[in-house]
Write an enzyme that holds these catalytic residues in place. Sequence first.
Site, PDB file in Angstrom:
ATOM      1  N   SER A 124       0.823  -1.204   0.000  1.00  0.00           N
ATOM      2  CA  SER A 124       0.000   0.000   0.000  1.00  0.00           C
ATOM      3  C   SER A 124       0.855   1.252   0.000  1.00  0.00           C
ATOM      4  O   SER A 124       1.936   1.270   0.561  1.00  0.00           O
ATOM      5  CB  SER A 124      -0.911   0.030   1.228  1.00  0.00           C
ATOM      6  OG  SER A 124      -1.649   1.238   1.236  1.00  0.00           O
ATOM      7  N   LYS A 163      -4.692  -6.584   3.342  1.00  0.00           N
ATOM      8  CA  LYS A 163      -4.634  -5.422   2.440  1.00  0.00           C
ATOM      9  C   LYS A 163      -6.044  -5.031   1.984  1.00  0.00           C
ATOM     10  O   LYS A 163      -6.381  -3.843   1.883  1.00  0.00           O
ATOM     11  CB  LYS A 163      -3.753  -5.745   1.232  1.00  0.00           C
ATOM     12  CG  LYS A 163      -3.780  -4.713   0.095  1.00  0.00           C
ATOM     13  CD  LYS A 163      -3.266  -3.350   0.563  1.00  0.00           C
ATOM     14  CE  LYS A 163      -2.919  -2.386  -0.564  1.00  0.00           C
ATOM     15  NZ  LYS A 163      -3.845  -2.213  -1.653  1.00  0.00           N
ATOM     16  N   HIS A 221      -7.643  -3.246   4.786  1.00  0.00           N
ATOM     17  CA  HIS A 221      -7.045  -1.900   4.814  1.00  0.00           C
ATOM     18  C   HIS A 221      -7.773  -0.983   3.831  1.00  0.00           C
ATOM     19  O   HIS A 221      -8.144   0.139   4.165  1.00  0.00           O
ATOM     20  CB  HIS A 221      -5.556  -1.981   4.468  1.00  0.00           C
ATOM     21  CG  HIS A 221      -4.958  -0.656   4.069  1.00  0.00           C
ATOM     22  ND1 HIS A 221      -5.127  -0.111   2.807  1.00  0.00           N
ATOM     23  CD2 HIS A 221      -4.234   0.243   4.765  1.00  0.00           C
ATOM     24  CE1 HIS A 221      -4.534   1.067   2.751  1.00  0.00           C
ATOM     25  NE2 HIS A 221      -3.976   1.310   3.925  1.00  0.00           N
ATOM     26  N   ASN A 222      -7.986  -1.467   2.640  1.00  0.00           N
ATOM     27  CA  ASN A 222      -8.651  -0.629   1.633  1.00  0.00           C
ATOM     28  C   ASN A 222     -10.102  -0.344   2.015  1.00  0.00           C
ATOM     29  O   ASN A 222     -10.599   0.755   1.771  1.00  0.00           O
ATOM     30  CB  ASN A 222      -8.586  -1.299   0.261  1.00  0.00           C
ATOM     31  CG  ASN A 222      -7.200  -1.210  -0.357  1.00  0.00           C
ATOM     32  OD1 ASN A 222      -6.207  -1.082   0.354  1.00  0.00           O
ATOM     33  ND2 ASN A 222      -7.117  -1.269  -1.664  1.00  0.00           N
ATOM     34  N   GLU A 234     -10.040   2.287   4.502  1.00  0.00           N
ATOM     35  CA  GLU A 234      -9.714   3.527   3.781  1.00  0.00           C
ATOM     36  C   GLU A 234     -10.978   4.147   3.163  1.00  0.00           C
ATOM     37  O   GLU A 234     -11.182   5.364   3.236  1.00  0.00           O
ATOM     38  CB  GLU A 234      -8.683   3.176   2.707  1.00  0.00           C
ATOM     39  CG  GLU A 234      -8.270   4.294   1.796  1.00  0.00           C
ATOM     40  CD  GLU A 234      -7.355   3.767   0.666  1.00  0.00           C
ATOM     41  OE1 GLU A 234      -6.493   2.907   0.932  1.00  0.00           O
ATOM     42  OE2 GLU A 234      -7.525   4.211  -0.476  1.00  0.00           O
TER      43      GLU A 234
END
Length: 473
Positions: free
Chosen positions: A131, A185, A188-189, A192
């Site tokens: 990232s 990941k 995480h997105n 976000e």
Amino acid sequence: PTAATANIGVVGLAVMGSNLARNLASREGNTVAVYNRTWAKTETLITEHPEAGFVASKTIEEFVASLEKPRAALIMVQAGAGTDAVIDELSALFEEGDIIIDGGNALFTDTIRREKAAREKGLNFVGTGISGGEEGALNGPSIMPGGSAEAYEKLGPIFASIAAVAEGEPCVTHVGTDGAGHFVKMIHNGIEYADMQLIAEAYDLIRQGTGAAPAEIADIFAEWNKGELESYLIEITAEVLRQTDAETGKPLVDVILDQAGSKGTGVWTVQNALDLGIPVSGIAEAVFARALSSKPAQRAAASSLPGPAEPWTVDDKATFVEDVRRALYASKIVAYSQGFDAIIAGAEKYGWDIKKGEIAKIWRGGCIIRAQFLNRITDAYNDDPELVALLTAPYFRAAIEGAQESWRQVVAHAAKAGIPSPAFSSSLAYYDGIRAPRLPAALVQGQRDFFGAHTYQRVDKEGTFHTLWSGDR
Ligand code: ATR
């Protein structure tokens, strides 16, 4: 024959691949082999960056021969078919113990499948979340590798050499086996998405509530960035709001079309959370808010629908702005708590030993959601590794306690004023739902038993019950 001189190779030299290759080459001890299907990209890279000392190959065979054993090749090609094609080519040439790394945005279930296939051939396959975009790839991303512990022994130091550094520590940890890295990941997105939507709602409420111009709101965000909300996203929000359009002289935000796109990882997060039965409602609202924004026909058709009769005004601007700040912080805590719930559920389902505190740590630098706040998450999981809900940790409990009255005010204001605030309000609804001593789920169970004899359990004794409802014939 080509001499095996490189300790790491990169396949796929579009922007992300080139930048990671340059980052790798700039670190002491690395010699980097590079290969791209089309030679022109390789040529450009090595011509523009002679200082990197790349070992460039025109064929995949030469590329493989230029790697020291155990070989390690980082694939940075188009996700999906491109990745599978390169994996096939490398698998045919690699030998036992060699390591194929997929640094693209693969769906973690694809990574689980690819890891299994590679393992059956005696190869290591490491799906790795990376990232930080182009800039992060070049100067230090946050790296989330999955795959075997054996592969991480070789890769750990290499990843650590190129990762972002936060408070002296490299932003990389072995997340877990097979698809764990890509799973984390993905979450995480998703987080976000929620973080961005919450910030956007805060901006909209302040703008519509106080009439402040974007540049003025930029100052507010810059101020917020000095406190508990300090984060990359708040920082860039101030920059975006301050930007003037060169052509029209208007605030740039006012000339940007208000239809938000997405590349899919947010959708994956929500799809998987649905499968896992985890209410990531803040993330889901953020994904849906983008979808809603991107429906011009429906929006045009609905634009004549009535809103509130009374115009809305804010009595005290400073108080309102502070209320919004607190509502933002509380909602953000909910979004992260939900994201970590999804990580916990994924770890359980797929058999990963994920250290939650370590995940929060490696997100402190390089990645889009980097923030001071993540240290509080690490602390919470260090204090209690079995913590069942992040928002119940002492620090977050206190933070919400200090924010909740403001949060309620803001959501109520938004509802009265007709300003859409799906992430703020759904986060509050989640908070009130999860803390409620009794939920109307009891009634839902009654309904289910009525129409479908789905049975229910009782609060006062063990067992499974069915009522002979008057509707039964
Ligand atoms: P970007 O959008 O930044 O260009 P991308 O589309 O994700 O990145 O990835 C493009 C890269 O994947 C390129 O290096 C491309 O190779 P070419 O330069 O030869 O086009 C590579 N790529 C895509 N499909 C591939 C395949 N089937 N085999 C090998 N490389 C492939």
